[in-house]
Enzyme design. Structure first.
Site, PDB file in Angstrom:
ATOM      1  N   LYS A 273       3.520   9.797   8.008  1.00 28.90           N
ATOM      2  CA  LYS A 273       2.816   9.440   9.261  1.00 28.90           C
ATOM      3  C   LYS A 273       3.412  10.004  10.562  1.00 28.90           C
ATOM      4  O   LYS A 273       3.024  11.072  10.993  1.00 28.90           O
ATOM      5  CB  LYS A 273       2.617   7.935   9.318  1.00 28.90           C
ATOM      6  CG  LYS A 273       1.621   7.474   8.236  1.00 28.90           C
ATOM      7  CD  LYS A 273       0.888   6.208   8.570  1.00 28.90           C
ATOM      8  CE  LYS A 273      -0.324   6.015   7.682  1.00 28.90           C
ATOM      9  NZ  LYS A 273      -0.065   5.316   6.432  1.00 28.90           N
TER      10      LYS A 273
ATOM     11  N   PHE B   1       0.858  -1.201   0.000  1.00 26.86           N
ATOM     12  CA  PHE B   1       0.000   0.000   0.000  1.00 26.86           C
ATOM     13  C   PHE B   1       0.885   1.238   0.000  1.00 26.86           C
ATOM     14  O   PHE B   1       1.787   1.368   0.813  1.00 26.86           O
ATOM     15  CB  PHE B   1      -0.912   0.037   1.228  1.00 26.86           C
ATOM     16  CG  PHE B   1      -1.812   1.256   1.242  1.00 26.86           C
ATOM     17  CD1 PHE B   1      -3.040   1.243   0.592  1.00 26.86           C
ATOM     18  CD2 PHE B   1      -1.404   2.440   1.869  1.00 26.86           C
ATOM     19  CE1 PHE B   1      -3.850   2.384   0.580  1.00 26.86           C
ATOM     20  CE2 PHE B   1      -2.201   3.569   1.861  1.00 26.86           C
ATOM     21  CZ  PHE B   1      -3.433   3.538   1.214  1.00 26.86           C
TER      22      PHE B   1
ATOM     23  N   ASP C  87       9.367   2.341   1.221  1.00 26.95           N
ATOM     24  CA  ASP C  87       8.250   3.159   1.702  1.00 26.95           C
ATOM     25  C   ASP C  87       8.142   2.941   3.213  1.00 26.95           C
ATOM     26  O   ASP C  87       7.580   1.953   3.675  1.00 26.95           O
ATOM     27  CB  ASP C  87       6.953   2.764   0.987  1.00 26.95           C
ATOM     28  CG  ASP C  87       5.789   3.658   1.409  1.00 26.95           C
ATOM     29  OD1 ASP C  87       5.938   4.397   2.407  1.00 26.95           O
ATOM     30  OD2 ASP C  87       4.731   3.606   0.750  1.00 26.95           O
TER      31      ASP C  87
END
Ligand SMILES: *Cc1c(COP(=O)(O)O)cnc(C)c1O
Length: 387
Positions: A237, A123, A208
């Site tokens: 994040k 994702f 990532d």
């Protein structure tokens, strides 16, 4: 859902109005232990006193300064980021998807090739480029055609990678622990082989670390557990403890290659988020929060494994640090609902995995109590499951 927002989120029937440390409160006065932390964003927890003071001070000094001017706080944040990532250069943006967009753009530009390899269950975000390398067909197929020359291959399968590489492969993008895809760790041997083969074929390795970065897995960045380095790393994040911020870290000198105007962002690197990121990094280091996450996660995962070993409903417990997944042999929605009734907020990762991403400052007793409650709920649900 709200009458005024498009219906894209599975909204829970609770209105959160306040937070303190690892707890949040709803508008009815109920208090919840927050093992969601905004999808692993609030690494310092809610309203951390030092973080709040830094934000207040910066808000009174300067919040807007576009990148056509130098700025003291931005310079300090960049230095802190370069120091902990051990990268050479950075680009500051506003989200994970935006970091991935930039990484894809520059991987293609820097190699002169167009192909990107990504992973099944990976994702990377929901903007057009990031969505192209995201696996879940449910998110993607409605919006095709997306980027061309994307090859999604089985995760943790080095032969699949070798077979997928061709003369037009610019880069491979991979998570060290797949987050949204189900808390699925890359094997150390796979990461090592991936790094070696990328070097051999001149393919850029994009890690990532949007979800795994900033101490989440027990190291400042998850790849640091494995003694490998990326060519490009994407971050967001936990980076600014909840303020919108992302970054692309380059492990190369792009001077003379990437030129003025090749990329940009209006909000990227504004003084407020830069002050936030500088403060997050200071506190992560000072309070040794990655080490704390490693130790507490180990304890929780050991307990879960021990207690759930003979529970048929549970297929596997996975993760590292405070990124923990419990895979069930059924959907997790009803379990998450029961957890909410017990005043614990947790996440799904795919249909069958319960995901815990608590703040890294969570009190050990509070967290271990929550683990006990989770175990009890799963044992109760198991009686129905095997009946
Ligand atoms: C959350 C996430 C993204 C997307 O981040 P946004 O800030 O929501 O755009 C990208 N990659 C990974 C690994 C993520 O977990």
């Amino acid at each position: 859902m709200s009458d005024f927002h498009i219906d894209v989120y599975p909204v829970r029937d609770v209105c959160i109005v306040k937070g303190q440390g690892a707890y949040v409160r709803d508008d009815q006065g109920n208090k919840y232990l927050d093992c969601v932390s905004g999808h692993g964003v609030a690494c310092l927890g809610h309203c951390h006193p030092e973080f709040t003071r830094v934000l207040k001070d910066q808000a009174e000094k300067l919040t807007v300064c576009p990148n056509i001017f130098k700025n003291d706080v931005r310079e300090r944040a960049l230095k802190s980021l370069a120091d902990i990532t051990k990268c050479q250069q950075l680009f500051l943006c506003n989200s994970g998807a935006e970091a991935v967009e930039g990484a894809i753009k520059f991987a293609r530009f820097l190699t002169g090739k167009a192909g990107i390899i990504s992973m099944v269950s990976g994702f990377h975000g929901r903007t057009a480029g990031a969505l192209s390398v995201t696996w879940n067909p449910k998110y993607r197929e409605t919006f095709e055609p997306l980027l061309p020359q994307i090859n999604r291959i089985p995760f943790n399968d080095i032969d699949a990678f070798k077979q997928a590489v061709n003369a037009d492969t610019a880069a491979v993008i991979v998570e060290i622990i797949q987050g949204e895809g189900g808390v699925i760790p890359a094997s150390p041997a796979y990461l090592k082989a991936l790094r070696l083969f990328c070097d051999e074929k001149n393919i850029l390795l994009i890690l990532d670390e949007v979800q795994t970065g900033f101490g989440r897995t027990g190291a400042m960045f998850a790849h640091q557990h494995f003694n490998i380095k990326p060519d490009i790393m994407t971050l967001a994040k936990g980076m600014a403890n909840g303020l919108p911020m992302g970054a692309i870290a380059f492990y190369m000198d792009t001077t003379g290659k990437i030129k003025k105007g090749y990329h940009g962002s209006t909000f990227g690197g504004n003084p407020l988020v830069c002050a936030a990121a500088e403060c997050v990094i200071d506190i992560l280091k000072k309070d040794r929060l990655p080490e704390r996450a490693e130790a507490l996660g180990k304890k929780a995962i050991e307990k879960l494994n021990l207690e759930l070993r003979s529970v048929d409903l549970v297929r596997e417990v996975r993760g590292r640090g405070l990124m923990i997944g419990i895979e069930l042999r059924q959907r997790v929605v009803s379990i998450l609902k029961k957890l909410m009734e017990e005043r614990i907020l947790a996440l799904p990762a795919g249909p069958n995995v319960i995901r815990l991403l608590p703040p890294l400052i969570i009190d050990e007793t509070d967290f271990m109590n929550a683990i006990d409650i989770i175990i009890q709920i799963l044992k109760d649900a198991n009686r129905e499951f095997i009946a």
